[in-house]
Design a protein around this motif. Sequence first.
Motif, PDB file in Angstrom:
ATOM      1  N   LYS A  35      56.888  10.503  48.384  1.00 41.36           N
ATOM      2  CA  LYS A  35      55.850  10.135  47.538  1.00 41.36           C
ATOM      3  C   LYS A  35      54.630   9.740  48.544  1.00 41.36           C
ATOM      4  O   LYS A  35      53.422   9.903  48.194  1.00 41.36           O
ATOM      5  N   VAL A  36      55.026   9.031  49.449  1.00 41.21           N
ATOM      6  CA  VAL A  36      54.005   8.273  50.467  1.00 41.21           C
ATOM      7  C   VAL A  36      53.864   9.251  51.749  1.00 41.21           C
ATOM      8  O   VAL A  36      54.850   9.089  52.673  1.00 41.21           O
ATOM      9  N   GLY A  37      52.572   9.888  52.289  1.00 43.02           N
ATOM     10  CA  GLY A  37      52.344  10.125  53.300  1.00 43.02           C
ATOM     11  C   GLY A  37      51.874   9.171  54.164  1.00 43.02           C
ATOM     12  O   GLY A  37      50.710   8.118  53.680  1.00 43.02           O
ATOM     13  N   TYR A  38      52.084   8.836  55.648  1.00 43.18           N
ATOM     14  CA  TYR A  38      51.591   7.686  56.237  1.00 43.18           C
ATOM     15  C   TYR A  38      50.910   8.309  57.562  1.00 43.18           C
ATOM     16  O   TYR A  38      51.733   8.969  58.255  1.00 43.18           O
ATOM     17  N   ALA A  39      49.695   7.885  57.708  1.00 47.30           N
ATOM     18  CA  ALA A  39      49.019   8.246  59.294  1.00 47.30           C
ATOM     19  C   ALA A  39      48.523   7.113  59.803  1.00 47.30           C
ATOM     20  O   ALA A  39      47.933   6.222  59.083  1.00 47.30           O
TER      21      ALA A  39
ATOM     22  N   ALA B  42      48.160  15.647  59.886  1.00 48.13           N
ATOM     23  CA  ALA B  42      48.842  16.926  59.250  1.00 48.13           C
ATOM     24  C   ALA B  42      50.473  16.641  59.009  1.00 48.13           C
ATOM     25  O   ALA B  42      50.831  16.946  57.890  1.00 48.13           O
ATOM     26  N   ARG B  43      51.179  15.710  59.848  1.00 45.67           N
ATOM     27  CA  ARG B  43      52.517  15.113  59.284  1.00 45.67           C
ATOM     28  C   ARG B  43      52.226  14.487  57.996  1.00 45.67           C
ATOM     29  O   ARG B  43      53.374  14.699  57.034  1.00 45.67           O
ATOM     30  N   ALA B  44      51.448  13.514  57.881  1.00 44.04           N
ATOM     31  CA  ALA B  44      51.295  12.730  56.665  1.00 44.04           C
ATOM     32  C   ALA B  44      51.030  13.619  55.391  1.00 44.04           C
ATOM     33  O   ALA B  44      51.600  13.341  54.315  1.00 44.04           O
ATOM     34  N   LEU B  45      50.044  14.563  55.511  1.00 47.04           N
ATOM     35  CA  LEU B  45      50.077  15.541  54.462  1.00 47.04           C
ATOM     36  C   LEU B  45      51.180  16.626  54.121  1.00 47.04           C
ATOM     37  O   LEU B  45      50.941  17.130  53.049  1.00 47.04           O
ATOM     38  N   ALA B  46      52.099  16.661  55.223  1.00 45.42           N
ATOM     39  CA  ALA B  46      52.903  18.017  54.980  1.00 45.42           C
ATOM     40  C   ALA B  46      53.520  18.371  53.695  1.00 45.42           C
ATOM     41  O   ALA B  46      53.837  19.210  53.175  1.00 45.42           O
ATOM     42  N   ALA B  47      54.248  17.147  53.361  1.00 47.61           N
ATOM     43  CA  ALA B  47      55.013  17.228  52.061  1.00 47.61           C
ATOM     44  C   ALA B  47      54.367  16.929  50.813  1.00 47.61           C
ATOM     45  O   ALA B  47      54.904  16.971  49.824  1.00 47.61           O
TER      46      ALA B  47
ATOM     47  N   LEU C  74      39.846  15.259  53.383  1.00 45.51           N
ATOM     48  CA  LEU C  74      40.335  14.044  52.724  1.00 45.51           C
ATOM     49  C   LEU C  74      39.787  13.796  51.195  1.00 45.51           C
ATOM     50  O   LEU C  74      40.425  13.654  50.434  1.00 45.51           O
ATOM     51  N   ILE C  75      38.437  13.861  51.166  1.00 41.41           N
ATOM     52  CA  ILE C  75      37.572  13.845  50.011  1.00 41.41           C
ATOM     53  C   ILE C  75      38.139  15.104  48.885  1.00 41.41           C
ATOM     54  O   ILE C  75      38.244  15.072  47.923  1.00 41.41           O
ATOM     55  N   ARG C  76      38.209  16.299  49.555  1.00 39.18           N
ATOM     56  CA  ARG C  76      38.440  17.287  48.788  1.00 39.18           C
ATOM     57  C   ARG C  76      40.029  17.223  48.175  1.00 39.18           C
ATOM     58  O   ARG C  76      40.325  17.278  47.148  1.00 39.18           O
ATOM     59  N   LEU C  77      40.886  16.668  49.336  1.00 41.47           N
ATOM     60  CA  LEU C  77      42.289  16.662  48.593  1.00 41.47           C
ATOM     61  C   LEU C  77      42.324  15.485  47.401  1.00 41.47           C
ATOM     62  O   LEU C  77      43.149  15.688  46.614  1.00 41.47           O
ATOM     63  N   GLN C  78      41.459  14.346  47.542  1.00 40.23           N
ATOM     64  CA  GLN C  78      41.749  13.699  46.349  1.00 40.23           C
ATOM     65  C   GLN C  78      40.792  14.303  45.301  1.00 40.23           C
ATOM     66  O   GLN C  78      41.706  14.103  44.146  1.00 40.23           O
ATOM     67  N   ARG C  79      39.745  14.841  45.395  1.00 40.54           N
ATOM     68  CA  ARG C  79      39.173  15.482  44.152  1.00 40.54           C
ATOM     69  C   ARG C  79      39.983  16.511  43.649  1.00 40.54           C
ATOM     70  O   ARG C  79      40.132  16.641  42.565  1.00 40.54           O
ATOM     71  N   GLU C  80      40.687  17.359  44.349  1.00 42.76           N
ATOM     72  CA  GLU C  80      41.212  18.774  43.756  1.00 42.76           C
ATOM     73  C   GLU C  80      42.462  18.410  43.565  1.00 42.76           C
ATOM     74  O   GLU C  80      43.322  18.811  42.596  1.00 42.76           O
ATOM     75  N   LEU C  81      43.243  17.691  44.528  1.00 40.95           N
ATOM     76  CA  LEU C  81      44.686  17.244  44.070  1.00 40.95           C
ATOM     77  C   LEU C  81      45.048  15.680  43.515  1.00 40.95           C
ATOM     78  O   LEU C  81      46.188  15.465  43.279  1.00 40.95           O
ATOM     79  N   HIS C  82      44.039  14.855  43.295  1.00 34.54           N
ATOM     80  CA  HIS C  82      43.973  13.558  42.707  1.00 34.54           C
ATOM     81  C   HIS C  82      44.987  12.943  43.424  1.00 34.54           C
ATOM     82  O   HIS C  82      45.650  11.979  42.801  1.00 34.54           O
ATOM     83  N   LYS C  83      44.913  12.839  44.797  1.00 39.36           N
ATOM     84  CA  LYS C  83      45.742  12.131  45.635  1.00 39.36           C
ATOM     85  C   LYS C  83      45.181  10.608  45.420  1.00 39.36           C
ATOM     86  O   LYS C  83      43.877  10.560  45.379  1.00 39.36           O
TER      87      LYS C  83
ATOM     88  N   ASP D  68      57.798  20.429  64.719  1.00 37.19           N
ATOM     89  CA  ASP D  68      58.914  19.569  64.068  1.00 37.19           C
ATOM     90  C   ASP D  68      58.508  18.415  63.543  1.00 37.19           C
ATOM     91  O   ASP D  68      58.947  17.920  62.717  1.00 37.19           O
ATOM     92  N   ASN D  69      57.488  17.757  64.435  1.00 39.07           N
ATOM     93  CA  ASN D  69      56.927  16.490  63.786  1.00 39.07           C
ATOM     94  C   ASN D  69      56.376  16.776  62.491  1.00 39.07           C
ATOM     95  O   ASN D  69      56.571  16.118  61.557  1.00 39.07           O
ATOM     96  N   ILE D  70      55.619  17.747  62.439  1.00 33.75           N
ATOM     97  CA  ILE D  70      54.879  17.835  61.038  1.00 33.75           C
ATOM     98  C   ILE D  70      55.730  18.413  60.081  1.00 33.75           C
ATOM     99  O   ILE D  70      55.691  17.979  58.790  1.00 33.75           O
ATOM    100  N   GLY D  71      56.814  19.370  60.382  1.00 27.93           N
ATOM    101  CA  GLY D  71      57.890  19.597  59.400  1.00 27.93           C
ATOM    102  C   GLY D  71      58.944  18.705  59.145  1.00 27.93           C
ATOM    103  O   GLY D  71      59.782  18.859  57.981  1.00 27.93           O
TER     104      GLY D  71
END
Length: 231
Positions: free
Chosen positions: A80-84, A151-156, A182-191, A98-101
């Motif tokens: 649910k929560v990505g953390y960077a 990248a790791r925070a966004l991966a899942a 980040l703005i795109r991820l919010q607008r397009e994927l409503h994060k 491996d970190n990202i995955g």
Amino acid sequence: GATIQLENLSKRYHGSALPAVDSVNMEIGAGELVVFVGPSGCGKSTLLKMINRLIEPTSGRIRIGGEDVTRIDPVKLRRKVGYAIQASGLFPHMTVGDNIGLVPKMIGWSKTKVKDRVEEMLDLVGLDPKEFHGRYPRQLSGGQQQRVGVARALAADPPVLLMDEPFGAVDPITRDHLQDELIRLQRELHKTIVFVTHDFDEAVKLGDRIVVLREQSHIAQFDTPEAILTN
Ligand code: ADP
Ligand code: ADP
């Protein structure tokens, strides 16, 4: 995205006379990008860590998507929560790939899907997958480590992103690109995104709303950048 609700949230660290966070009440809307700004030591990181359940509140409650975080299964919370964070938090003994995955693997994605996702995320943060996936964190610059952290925070593909000065060490051109992503991820994927920064220009560029915090995370202002700039 999902709403984030903080109800009378307080944290007093062991041995401290004063709480780091004192009775915070706040509601962040689903799909909203909210930026926390405030002086060093005002409790911004503590707030984010509590939302991500890395530390327990002394009192109060946190709900994500209406659900009390203490009732969310830990693996489900990772999905649910990505953390960077500023310090990137990469595991030094694991490669960049491996970190990202890590979280995708933890939640049961297939090997192929994880591999493709790692490449996609490295591309997104502007690092050549061929060159970087097999490297160890110590073989990267500070800014590159932060980009891998993002990248790791966004991966899942989590609906909620918590970002604690994630671009502090990143060069200005890449930072600009990552802010746009980040703005795109919010607008397009409503994060739903909570973003901590020292940089007021960054806060104004990114935030739907800005929370200006004082000592102990007392909320001085919680408003749109336009309203804050004209006050
Ligand atoms: P910010 O992120 O706004 O700089 P922090 O959340 O890191 O603020 O810290 C808020 C306050 O809590 C500070 O006074 C800091 O010294 C204190 N603090 C942070 N972490 C700990 C800890 N693990 N133990 C004791 N005090 C802490
Ligand atoms: P610990 O608190 O023992 O370090 P955690 O599993 O809570 O163990 O966190 C391990 C690492 O994973 C930390 O470095 C942190 O930056 C990162 N991390 C924590 N939460 C998340 C998350 N929701 N998504 C991705 N990475 C996370």
